[in-house]
Design a protein around this motif. Structure first.
Motif, PDB file in Angstrom:
ATOM      1  N   LYS A 154       0.849  -1.209   0.000  1.00 41.32           N
ATOM      2  CA  LYS A 154       0.000   0.000   0.000  1.00 41.32           C
ATOM      3  C   LYS A 154       0.878   1.250   0.000  1.00 41.32           C
ATOM      4  O   LYS A 154       0.596   2.216  -0.721  1.00 41.32           O
ATOM      5  CB  LYS A 154      -0.944  -0.010   1.200  1.00 41.32           C
ATOM      6  CG  LYS A 154      -2.027  -1.063   1.014  1.00 41.32           C
ATOM      7  CD  LYS A 154      -3.151  -0.965   2.007  1.00 41.32           C
ATOM      8  CE  LYS A 154      -4.214  -1.990   1.616  1.00 41.32           C
ATOM      9  NZ  LYS A 154      -5.068  -2.411   2.703  1.00 41.32           N
ATOM     10  N   ALA A 155       1.945   1.225   0.796  1.00 46.25           N
ATOM     11  CA  ALA A 155       2.857   2.380   0.817  1.00 46.25           C
ATOM     12  C   ALA A 155       3.567   2.519  -0.534  1.00 46.25           C
ATOM     13  O   ALA A 155       3.810   3.643  -1.001  1.00 46.25           O
ATOM     14  CB  ALA A 155       3.877   2.216   1.942  1.00 46.25           C
ATOM     15  N   MET A 156       3.865   1.421  -1.170  1.00 45.11           N
ATOM     16  CA  MET A 156       4.529   1.485  -2.484  1.00 45.11           C
ATOM     17  C   MET A 156       3.593   2.147  -3.502  1.00 45.11           C
ATOM     18  O   MET A 156       4.014   2.991  -4.298  1.00 45.11           O
ATOM     19  CB  MET A 156       4.941   0.079  -2.965  1.00 45.11           C
ATOM     20  CG  MET A 156       6.094  -0.522  -2.172  1.00 45.11           C
ATOM     21  SD  MET A 156       6.445  -2.261  -2.561  1.00 45.11           S
ATOM     22  CE  MET A 156       7.712  -2.099  -3.813  1.00 45.11           C
ATOM     23  N   LEU A 157       2.322   1.776  -3.437  1.00 43.36           N
ATOM     24  CA  LEU A 157       1.344   2.349  -4.372  1.00 43.36           C
ATOM     25  C   LEU A 157       1.187   3.843  -4.139  1.00 43.36           C
ATOM     26  O   LEU A 157       1.188   4.636  -5.086  1.00 43.36           O
ATOM     27  CB  LEU A 157      -0.014   1.652  -4.196  1.00 43.36           C
ATOM     28  CG  LEU A 157      -0.157   0.280  -4.847  1.00 43.36           C
ATOM     29  CD1 LEU A 157      -1.396  -0.437  -4.330  1.00 43.36           C
ATOM     30  CD2 LEU A 157      -0.205   0.414  -6.372  1.00 43.36           C
ATOM     31  N   SER A 158       1.069   4.232  -2.847  1.00 40.88           N
ATOM     32  CA  SER A 158       0.803   5.661  -2.634  1.00 40.88           C
ATOM     33  C   SER A 158       2.060   6.501  -2.835  1.00 40.88           C
ATOM     34  O   SER A 158       1.957   7.691  -3.143  1.00 40.88           O
ATOM     35  CB  SER A 158       0.142   5.904  -1.283  1.00 40.88           C
ATOM     36  OG  SER A 158       0.959   5.399  -0.285  1.00 40.88           O
ATOM     37  N   PHE A 166       7.011  -1.739 -10.362  1.00 42.07           N
ATOM     38  CA  PHE A 166       7.046  -2.107  -8.934  1.00 42.07           C
ATOM     39  C   PHE A 166       7.866  -3.382  -8.853  1.00 42.07           C
ATOM     40  O   PHE A 166       7.481  -4.404  -9.439  1.00 42.07           O
ATOM     41  CB  PHE A 166       5.636  -2.372  -8.403  1.00 42.07           C
ATOM     42  CG  PHE A 166       4.769  -1.154  -8.345  1.00 42.07           C
ATOM     43  CD1 PHE A 166       4.788  -0.312  -7.242  1.00 42.07           C
ATOM     44  CD2 PHE A 166       3.920  -0.840  -9.400  1.00 42.07           C
ATOM     45  CE1 PHE A 166       3.978   0.824  -7.185  1.00 42.07           C
ATOM     46  CE2 PHE A 166       3.108   0.285  -9.355  1.00 42.07           C
ATOM     47  CZ  PHE A 166       3.142   1.117  -8.244  1.00 42.07           C
ATOM     48  N   TYR A 167       8.978  -3.320  -8.147  1.00 39.96           N
ATOM     49  CA  TYR A 167       9.860  -4.496  -8.049  1.00 39.96           C
ATOM     50  C   TYR A 167       9.604  -5.205  -6.719  1.00 39.96           C
ATOM     51  O   TYR A 167       9.766  -4.612  -5.645  1.00 39.96           O
ATOM     52  CB  TYR A 167      11.318  -4.047  -8.144  1.00 39.96           C
ATOM     53  CG  TYR A 167      12.332  -5.142  -7.922  1.00 39.96           C
ATOM     54  CD1 TYR A 167      12.500  -6.172  -8.844  1.00 39.96           C
ATOM     55  CD2 TYR A 167      13.143  -5.149  -6.788  1.00 39.96           C
ATOM     56  CE1 TYR A 167      13.441  -7.179  -8.642  1.00 39.96           C
ATOM     57  CE2 TYR A 167      14.102  -6.141  -6.582  1.00 39.96           C
ATOM     58  CZ  TYR A 167      14.238  -7.147  -7.513  1.00 39.96           C
ATOM     59  OH  TYR A 167      15.170  -8.136  -7.314  1.00 39.96           O
ATOM     60  N   LEU A 187      -1.453  -5.402  -5.068  1.00 37.55           N
ATOM     61  CA  LEU A 187      -0.608  -4.476  -5.832  1.00 37.55           C
ATOM     62  C   LEU A 187      -0.957  -4.549  -7.320  1.00 37.55           C
ATOM     63  O   LEU A 187      -1.126  -3.514  -7.984  1.00 37.55           O
ATOM     64  CB  LEU A 187       0.867  -4.845  -5.598  1.00 37.55           C
ATOM     65  CG  LEU A 187       1.914  -4.074  -6.383  1.00 37.55           C
ATOM     66  CD1 LEU A 187       1.888  -2.592  -6.040  1.00 37.55           C
ATOM     67  CD2 LEU A 187       3.322  -4.634  -6.108  1.00 37.55           C
ATOM     68  N   VAL A 188      -1.080  -5.766  -7.830  1.00 40.42           N
ATOM     69  CA  VAL A 188      -1.387  -5.951  -9.261  1.00 40.42           C
ATOM     70  C   VAL A 188      -2.755  -5.346  -9.591  1.00 40.42           C
ATOM     71  O   VAL A 188      -2.931  -4.684 -10.620  1.00 40.42           O
ATOM     72  CB  VAL A 188      -1.324  -7.450  -9.633  1.00 40.42           C
ATOM     73  CG1 VAL A 188      -1.835  -7.694 -11.050  1.00 40.42           C
ATOM     74  CG2 VAL A 188       0.106  -7.971  -9.486  1.00 40.42           C
ATOM     75  N   ASP A 221      -0.371  -7.629 -15.986  1.00 36.23           N
ATOM     76  CA  ASP A 221       0.865  -6.913 -16.364  1.00 36.23           C
ATOM     77  C   ASP A 221       1.961  -7.293 -15.357  1.00 36.23           C
ATOM     78  O   ASP A 221       2.436  -6.464 -14.564  1.00 36.23           O
ATOM     79  CB  ASP A 221       0.639  -5.392 -16.325  1.00 36.23           C
ATOM     80  CG  ASP A 221      -0.426  -4.950 -17.301  1.00 36.23           C
ATOM     81  OD1 ASP A 221      -0.599  -5.617 -18.345  1.00 36.23           O
ATOM     82  OD2 ASP A 221      -1.107  -3.940 -17.009  1.00 36.23           O
ATOM     83  N   VAL A 222       2.326  -8.538 -15.381  1.00 30.10           N
ATOM     84  CA  VAL A 222       3.264  -9.080 -14.396  1.00 30.10           C
ATOM     85  C   VAL A 222       4.374  -9.812 -15.135  1.00 30.10           C
ATOM     86  O   VAL A 222       4.109 -10.587 -16.050  1.00 30.10           O
ATOM     87  CB  VAL A 222       2.532 -10.064 -13.451  1.00 30.10           C
ATOM     88  CG1 VAL A 222       3.524 -10.843 -12.589  1.00 30.10           C
ATOM     89  CG2 VAL A 222       1.534  -9.321 -12.564  1.00 30.10           C
ATOM     90  N   ILE A 223       5.610  -9.550 -14.728  1.00 31.33           N
ATOM     91  CA  ILE A 223       6.752 -10.319 -15.241  1.00 31.33           C
ATOM     92  C   ILE A 223       7.359 -11.050 -14.045  1.00 31.33           C
ATOM     93  O   ILE A 223       7.668 -10.427 -13.026  1.00 31.33           O
ATOM     94  CB  ILE A 223       7.821  -9.403 -15.879  1.00 31.33           C
ATOM     95  CG1 ILE A 223       7.247  -8.700 -17.111  1.00 31.33           C
ATOM     96  CG2 ILE A 223       9.072 -10.208 -16.235  1.00 31.33           C
ATOM     97  CD1 ILE A 223       8.236  -7.765 -17.820  1.00 31.33           C
TER      98      ILE A 223
END
Ligand SMILES: Cc1ncc(COP(=O)(O)O)c(C=O)c1O
Length: 368
Positions: A154-158, A166-167, A187-188, A221-223
């Motif tokens: 959640k912190a990564m998104l905001s 996003f790694y 996240l996805v 959209d995931v690798i």
């Protein structure tokens, strides 16, 4: 891009300086940059390698293929991708073999970040993608791990509405801790439209955690990146996979990721995949030695972050670099220090003997 030479790289004292010279940085380069002088019989627990090496079937397959080493033999790479796809229930078009996962990691970051699209990573996290993003002029957004050392999605998104990548590395390097699958799904589902989630599963087999391949299968959209360098013990042989929708792989690899694979690595990887006992047996061996090491640390009053992988962070309660230097004098090379956790050093789980030598040396250093 300057040609990589180990000798010239070793003259570079700091990974940060090296980053200026190289597009793709990898664990061995970072470990080598941080490495102290040592003798041939040193304990090397600084690069997250697997001391067991390739399994017997892999060794036999390599020996058998040598006479055909004069051929490009792309059919063998196709067979490797097909074997993996069949085991994982994937469409073979979603599987692309690479010389380890270092090239696709850097290339994916170069393809999906830009001066306008940031790179989002946990702190502490595996630095290679960050260096590629910096090279690309992208903003690097470091988001601290949670109290339980998982990615704080959640912190990564905001923190990055402008994210390109996003790694997520799970188990994480250097902590060896997991990020729940549900958090990765969140996240996805909530990421900005044009971004990708790059999931590094270099250490996944050393834990019991579920893979994120289901998110690839579902067309997201995931690798996902995999490597044969860890549980399969093939770091020096160089083999890995990019697993993604073909349009994502195409874009990720367009700056140089298409090339023929070394046939030795390819046949060794195929043989390793077909050895159904390899992963559970090696996971058990690593977990057993890790647990014994943790018990020894507990008995002796040292603190560490419990890990699900082949590395863990150990709190030395003093500048970690000093402890690395002192350990090197004891002929035991331990892993590097992350700037956000300056008293912690990363320890790779080695063999029983190596961990006994580590314990004796660590005791001397800490009591000395
Ligand atoms: C998190 C992580 N990703 C990727 C790699 C790349 O490994 P390789 O290029 O050997 O496949 C490493 C190596 O240590 C790693 O720790």
């Amino acid at each position: 891009m300057p040609r990589f030479s180990r000798r010239s790289f070793l003259h570079v004292s700091a990974a940060a300086t090296a980053a200026a010279a190289f597009r793709g940085l990898s664990e061995p380069m970072l470990a080598a940059a941080a490495r102290r002088p040592h003798s041939a019989d040193a304990v090397l627990i600084d690069s997250n390698e697997n001391p067991i090496g390739p399994c017997q079937a892999a060794r036999d397959a390599m020996a058998a293929i040598l006479p055909q080493g004069g051929r490009y033999a792309d059919n063998l790479t196709e067979e490797l991708a097909r074997t993996f796809a069949q085991i994982e229930g994937l469409n073979p078009d979603y599987v692309h073999a690479t010389v380890g996962s270092t090239p696709p990691l850097a290339l994916s970051v170069l393809a999906f970040t830009s001066p306008k699209k940031s790179f989002v990573i946990a702190d502490p996290g595996y630095e290679a993608g960050m260096f590629a993003a910096t090279k690309n002029g992208a903003r690097v957004v470091k988001v601290p791990l949670t109290k339980t050392y998982s990615h704080d999605v959640k912190a990564m998104l905001s923190a990055a509405p402008d994210a390109g990548v996003f790694y997520i590395c799970t188990p994480n390097n250097p902590t060896g801790t997991l990020t729940p699958h549900a958090d990765i799904e969140y996240l996805v589902a909530n990421k900005p439209k044009d971004s990708i989630v790059l999931i590094d599963e270099a250490y996944i087999h050393l834990s019991e955690a579920p893979s994120a391949l289901d998110l690839v299968k579902a067309g997201n959209d995931v690798i996902v990146l995999r490597t044969f360098s860890k549980v399969y013990g093939m770091a020096g042989l160089r083999c890995g996979f990019v697993i993604a929708r073909p349009d994502l792989t195409e874009k990720a690899m367009e700056r140089g990721g298409w090339n023929f694979m070394p046939v030795t690595a390819v046949v060794a990887a195929t043989a390793s995949l077909k050895d159904s006992q390899l992963v559970p047996e090696r996971r058990r061996i690593n977990a057993g030695i890790r647990q014994q090491t943790f018990e020894w640390l507990d008995r002796n009053g040292y603190s560490y972050i419990p890990s699900q992988s082949n590395c863990f962070l150990l709190d030395t309660k003093r500048p970690g670099q000093e402890v690395r230097d002192a350990m090197a004098k004891e002929n035991v090379l331990i892993g590097r220090v992350w700037p956000s956790m300056p008293t912690y050093v990363r320890i790779t789980v080695g063999t029983h003997d190596e961990m006994e030598r580590f314990q004796a040396a660590f005791q001397r250093v800490m009591k000395g």
